[in-house]
Motif scaffolding. Structure first.
Motif, mmCIF file in Angstrom:
data_model
loop_
_atom_site.group_PDB
_atom_site.id
_atom_site.type_symbol
_atom_site.label_atom_id
_atom_site.label_comp_id
_atom_site.label_asym_id
_atom_site.label_seq_id
_atom_site.Cartn_x
_atom_site.Cartn_y
_atom_site.Cartn_z
ATOM 1 N N ASP A 45 -6.231 -0.361 -5.039
ATOM 2 C CA ASP A 45 -5.982 -0.080 -3.628
ATOM 3 C C ASP A 45 -4.854 0.937 -3.528
ATOM 4 N N TYR A 61 -2.332 -5.149 -1.880
ATOM 5 C CA TYR A 61 -3.253 -4.502 -0.949
ATOM 6 C C TYR A 61 -2.481 -4.228 0.326
ATOM 7 N N HIS A 108 -5.969 6.169 -6.757
ATOM 8 C CA HIS A 108 -7.147 5.394 -7.132
ATOM 9 C C HIS A 108 -8.335 6.324 -7.300
ATOM 10 N N ASP A 159 -13.288 -5.790 -1.110
ATOM 11 C CA ASP A 159 -13.844 -4.433 -1.061
ATOM 12 C C ASP A 159 -14.819 -4.362 -2.232
ATOM 13 N N GLU A 166 -16.321 2.745 -2.639
ATOM 14 C CA GLU A 166 -15.096 2.078 -2.206
ATOM 15 C C GLU A 166 -14.178 1.953 -3.425
ATOM 16 N N HIS A 167 -12.988 1.462 -3.198
ATOM 17 C CA HIS A 167 -12.021 1.272 -4.274
ATOM 18 C C HIS A 167 -11.246 -0.012 -4.016
ATOM 19 N N GLY A 168 -10.322 -0.312 -4.896
ATOM 20 C CA GLY A 168 -9.515 -1.508 -4.752
ATOM 21 C C GLY A 168 -9.493 -2.348 -6.008
ATOM 22 N N ASP A 221 -13.058 3.180 -10.453
ATOM 23 C CA ASP A 221 -11.849 2.950 -9.650
ATOM 24 C C ASP A 221 -10.591 3.315 -10.410
#
Length: 549
Positions: free
Chosen positions: A84, A105, A341, A399, A479-481, A487
């Protein structure tokens, strides 16, 4: 640069043993970068190592390629297990992972905190902390985000409380981070130094100031989720509109190089340490494939939006470097280009969006409220950060990863058993049945992130199969995290005209946490003045003439 009083204060924070170790280290780092007077740190969010290799190899990013010729390109750089934006930037500016810095996060949970409306700390502990776009006063009572500066102040409904020495005390983002930052260390140890930073949230990123609250002299208050007054739409609606927002940051850097503050309105010394974040690439990567977003294949061939975004970023980099040269600052400025990220999945054949099956499974088994009434899911206005969410409930953040803070920590083993019994992608499975998926708990969780007994570390972390996003939204295909390969494997170029044997690639496995001690070493400041460097034993990046002795 050692200061006895400062070391005494530091010892109270991180322990006498760590201080003694740090005191044994040399603070003089001669060699290739002895002429560094300024450090420019740039995060192109979403930038993979493969993006760097491909664009340099195809001459699609000539400005980055020129920096690489004057520096070292790290081909095996990684985030510290979570990707994140908060832990990503924390790594770069503290030298630490969430284990020491405490940032998991921008939306997380802390069992020790009280609700923002509980200013006497009399209620239930355990609060769903949200330090995002609604941290600015524009977000109060669910208001529209109409100002670039977030309204010019903190939203009091976003600020939780903690008991500090028995006193109920507000916890601003800079109070929330547990370790100091490079900005603070530079200001404390380089006479006459100035620091500057610009990021995507005007008030949520207040934590870059560090616990002192004063680490950044010029923190640009720019909010990417605000409404562009020229169009009446959000800067995030398309990647080309995000360029408009990122251009604000480009101009801020140019202003600072020209001896002005980020706004260009006031004279100021050129910062010793400065930098910014770019969002254009991240937005282009997330854009659905049907809209020409993302990548064309597993080899990171950029689709039209990503290709255009990389061109934009490289042109912006060129503008900044050219300004350094015109002001005769290039030869004394260390430039670091990397990312907070990456983005996942670049191979869209692996994309799985079955909805938030993880949260549904936890609710269905009564590990969280079965009706979803936990954290700030239940507020009076229906908006986050109106201060009325439920305390003491636990929460889950998803996520392409799942962070689980249990309502009842004694249920951990039962929860893990339930998760392990539902690993497949078939309902009600959580799609974590592949070789790169795992459920993190116990000793391994504590080793990576600290023990949940500290109140902030999740009880369980679920890394699903690469390509899984816990959503059914059609608005984004990446998406990422989490810790999926796309990622965590990032681009990283460190450039300075004085680097010996420049133009090299370095394939050592490194973490982005190593950027922070490298910055301090290049400025002839002991990196062990960073709390996280002491706590985690973070080393400088190899191959720069600054290697540990």
């Amino acid at each position: 640069m050692e200061n006895t009083t400062r070391w005494s204060r530091l010892g109270a924070v991180v322990g006498a043993g760590a201080v003694a170790l740090a005191g044994m280290q040399s603070t003089a780092y001669a060699g290739d970068m002895k002429d560094v007077k300024h450090v420019l740190l740039i995060s192109f969010d979403g930038l993979h190592e493969q993006d760097v290799a491909r664009c340099i190899g195809s001459n699609a990013c000539p400005n980055l390629a020129l920096l690489a010729k004057s520096g070292v390109t790290y081909t095996n750089a990684h985030t510290p297990h979570l990707s994140d934006s908060f832990p990503g930037l924390t790594a770069l500016v503290t030298g630490g992972s969430p284990k020491s810095a405490g940032l998991f996060y921008d939306v997380s949970y802390d069992r020790t905190l009280y609700a923002p409306l509980d200013s006497h700390c009399k209620g239930t502990q355990g609060w769903n902390v949200v330090f995002d776009e609604t941290t600015g006063i524009d977000g109060e009572n669910g208001g529209a985000l109409v100002h670039l500066d977030g309204g010019g102040a903190f939203n009091p409904q976003a600020i939780p409380y903690a008991k500090v020495n028995g006193v109920c005390t507000p916890v601003y983002p800079h109070n929330y981070i547990k370790t100091n930052t490079v900005f603070e260390v530079i200001k404390e140890n380089i006479h006459g130094s100035r620091t500057a930073w610009a990021d995507k949230h005007a008030w949520g990123y207040d934590w870059v100031n560090g616990p002192s609250g004063k680490g950044v002299d010029d923190l640009a208050r720019t909010e990417i989720n605000s409404i562009d007054p020229k169009t009446g739409t959000y800067y995030l609606d398309t990647y080309t509109h995000t360029e408009v927002f990122d251009n604000i940051h480009v101009q801020a850097l140019i202003n600072e190089i020209d001896g002005l503050d980020s706004t260009g309105k006031t004279s100021a010394p050129v910062p010793t340490m400065f930098g910014t974040n770019f969002q254009t690439l991240s937005v282009a990567q997330k854009s659905p494939v049907a809209d020409q977003g993302g990548y064309l294949d597993a080899d990171f061939t950029p689709g039209p939006q990503v290709a255009a975004a990389i061109t934009y970023l490289d042109n912006s980099l060129g503008r900044v470097v050219q300004e350094l040269k015109q002001r005769n600052l290039y030869a004394s400025t260390l430039i670091i280009v990397t990312a907070k990220h990456g983005q996942s999945p670049t191979d869209h054949s692996k994309l799985v969006k079955n909805g938030d099956t993880l949260t549904k499974l936890l609710e269905a088994n009564n590990y969280l409220d079965p009706n979803g009434n936990f954290g700030q899911n239940n507020t009076k206005t229906g908006n986050l950060n109106d201060g009325t969410g439920l305390s003491g409930t636990g929460m889950v953040q998803t996520d392409d990863v799942g962070l689980i803070w249990l309502r009842d920590q004694s249920q951990k083993d039962a929860v893990v058993k339930t998760l392990q019994a539902n690993l497949s992608c078939n309902a009600p499975g959580i799609c974590a049945d592949g070789p790169q998926a795992y459920i993190l708990t116990g000793d391994r969780l504590a080793d990576w992130f600290g023990t949940p007994s500290n109140g902030r570390t999740p009880d369980i972390i679920v890394q699903p199969n690469p390509g899984v996003i816990y959503t059914s939204s059609t608005a984004k295909d990446e998406e990422h995290g989490g810790n999926a390969p796309d990622d965590s494997h990032l681009g990283l170029v460190v450039s300075f005209p004085g680097i010996r044997h420049a133009g090299r690639t370095d394939d050592h496995y490194v973490f982005t946490t190593q950027v922070a001690p490298t910055i301090l070493s290049a400025l002839d400041v002991d990196p062990h003045l960073l709390h996280a460097v002491q706590l985690e034993g973070t080393r400088r990046l190899p191959g720069l003439g600054l290697d540990e002795k």
